[in-house]
Design a protein around this motif. Structure first.
Motif, short mmCIF file in Angstrom:
data_model
loop_
_atom_site.label_atom_id
_atom_site.label_comp_id
_atom_site.label_asym_id
_atom_site.label_seq_id
_atom_site.Cartn_x
_atom_site.Cartn_y
_atom_site.Cartn_z
N THR A 188 0.83 -1.21 0.00
CA THR A 188 0.00 0.00 0.00
C THR A 188 0.86 1.26 0.00
OG1 THR A 188 -1.70 -1.18 1.24
CG2 THR A 188 -1.84 1.22 1.23
N PHE A 189 1.94 1.24 0.80
CA PHE A 189 2.79 2.43 0.92
C PHE A 189 3.98 2.42 -0.04
CE2 PHE A 189 0.81 2.35 5.20
CZ PHE A 189 0.16 3.56 5.09
N GLY A 190 4.08 1.39 -0.88
CA GLY A 190 5.16 1.34 -1.87
C GLY A 190 6.52 1.01 -1.30
N TRP A 191 6.56 0.23 -0.24
CA TRP A 191 7.83 -0.12 0.40
C TRP A 191 8.45 -1.39 -0.18
CZ3 TRP A 191 5.28 0.25 5.85
CH2 TRP A 191 5.07 1.58 6.18
N ARG A 192 7.76 -2.07 -1.06
CA ARG A 192 8.19 -3.38 -1.54
C ARG A 192 9.59 -3.31 -2.19
NH1 ARG A 192 7.12 -7.90 0.03
NH2 ARG A 192 4.93 -7.43 0.01
N GLU A 193 9.79 -2.34 -3.08
CA GLU A 193 11.07 -2.24 -3.79
C GLU A 193 12.22 -2.04 -2.82
OE1 GLU A 193 10.88 0.78 -6.76
OE2 GLU A 193 9.12 -0.12 -7.72
N GLU A 194 12.03 -1.16 -1.85
CA GLU A 194 13.09 -0.88 -0.88
C GLU A 194 13.40 -2.12 -0.05
OE1 GLU A 194 16.03 1.45 0.40
OE2 GLU A 194 14.55 2.07 -1.07
N LEU A 195 12.36 -2.82 0.37
CA LEU A 195 12.57 -4.05 1.16
C LEU A 195 13.27 -5.12 0.32
CD1 LEU A 195 9.25 -4.30 3.17
CD2 LEU A 195 11.52 -3.78 4.05
N ASP A 196 12.91 -5.21 -0.96
CA ASP A 196 13.57 -6.19 -1.82
C ASP A 196 15.06 -5.89 -1.97
OD1 ASP A 196 11.23 -7.58 -2.13
OD2 ASP A 196 10.75 -6.73 -4.10
N LYS A 197 15.40 -4.59 -2.06
CA LYS A 197 16.81 -4.21 -2.14
C LYS A 197 17.55 -4.61 -0.87
CE LYS A 197 16.21 0.12 -3.90
NZ LYS A 197 16.53 1.52 -3.98
N GLU A 198 16.94 -4.33 0.29
CA GLU A 198 17.57 -4.69 1.56
C GLU A 198 17.71 -6.20 1.70
OE1 GLU A 198 15.62 -2.85 4.88
OE2 GLU A 198 15.69 -0.88 3.96
N THR A 199 16.72 -6.93 1.25
CA THR A 199 16.77 -8.39 1.32
C THR A 199 17.94 -8.90 0.48
OG1 THR A 199 14.40 -8.54 1.65
CG2 THR A 199 15.49 -10.52 0.87
N GLU A 200 18.12 -8.33 -0.69
CA GLU A 200 19.23 -8.74 -1.56
C GLU A 200 20.58 -8.43 -0.91
OE1 GLU A 200 20.87 -10.68 -4.60
OE2 GLU A 200 18.72 -10.50 -4.21
N GLU A 201 20.69 -7.26 -0.27
CA GLU A 201 21.93 -6.90 0.42
C GLU A 201 22.24 -7.89 1.54
OE1 GLU A 201 21.84 -2.86 1.80
OE2 GLU A 201 21.24 -2.11 -0.17
N VAL A 202 21.24 -8.26 2.30
CA VAL A 202 21.43 -9.20 3.40
C VAL A 202 21.86 -10.56 2.87
CG1 VAL A 202 20.25 -10.43 5.27
CG2 VAL A 202 19.88 -7.98 4.97
N ARG A 203 21.22 -11.01 1.81
CA ARG A 203 21.60 -12.30 1.21
C ARG A 203 23.05 -12.28 0.75
NH1 ARG A 203 16.03 -13.02 -1.87
NH2 ARG A 203 14.93 -14.18 -0.25
N ASN A 204 23.46 -11.18 0.11
CA ASN A 204 24.84 -11.06 -0.34
C ASN A 204 25.83 -11.09 0.82
OD1 ASN A 204 24.12 -10.95 -3.04
ND2 ASN A 204 24.03 -8.70 -3.07
N ARG A 205 25.48 -10.43 1.93
CA ARG A 205 26.36 -10.47 3.12
C ARG A 205 26.50 -11.89 3.64
NH1 ARG A 205 23.29 -6.20 6.01
NH2 ARG A 205 23.69 -4.43 4.71
N TRP A 206 25.39 -12.60 3.75
CA TRP A 206 25.44 -13.98 4.25
C TRP A 206 26.26 -14.86 3.31
CZ3 TRP A 206 24.87 -15.81 8.82
CH2 TRP A 206 24.05 -15.17 9.74
N ASN A 207 26.09 -14.66 2.01
CA ASN A 207 26.87 -15.45 1.06
C ASN A 207 28.35 -15.17 1.18
OD1 ASN A 207 24.65 -16.80 0.01
ND2 ASN A 207 24.28 -15.25 -1.56
#
Length: 101
Positions: free
Chosen positions: A74-93
């Motif tokens: 509703t508030f358009g936060w999906r793209e930002e959260l997806d970016k953060e999720t990708e960053e976290v995955r890269n750190r774990w990798n």
């Protein structure tokens, strides 16, 4: 000599002083009393909020969390959260590769 704090109804360590280290004037004492009352009221408000949160059932907390999750789109936060999720995955990798896991 009388305790300076007893003149204003305050304990010695709570006694406000003017900028020159002198006891407060007649005008300053009520201001300090009002400030203390204000701080005491907010301490009670904060404690009431903590008590209310502690008394909240897990069911209500889960409903609130679900409402936040549904607000993401509703508030358009999906793209930002997806970016953060990708960053976290890269750190774990990188950590996995670094430690051979």
């Amino acid at each position: 000599m009388a305790d300076r704090g007893s003149l204003f109804g305050l304990a010695g360590e709570d006694l406000p002083v003017s900028g020159r280290g002198l006891p407060p004037t007649k005008c300053q004492a009520p201001v300090w009393a009002q400030a203390k009352e204000f701080a005491d009221r907010w301490a009670r408000v904060n404690q009431a909020e903590i008590d209310e949160l502690n008394a909240t059932s897990p069911e209500i907390l889960l409903r609130q969390m679900d409402s936040l999750r549904s607000a993401v789109d509703t508030f358009g936060w999906r793209e930002e959260l997806d970016k953060e999720t990708e960053e976290v995955r890269n750190r774990w990798n990188r950590l996995r590769a670094l430690f051979g896991a």
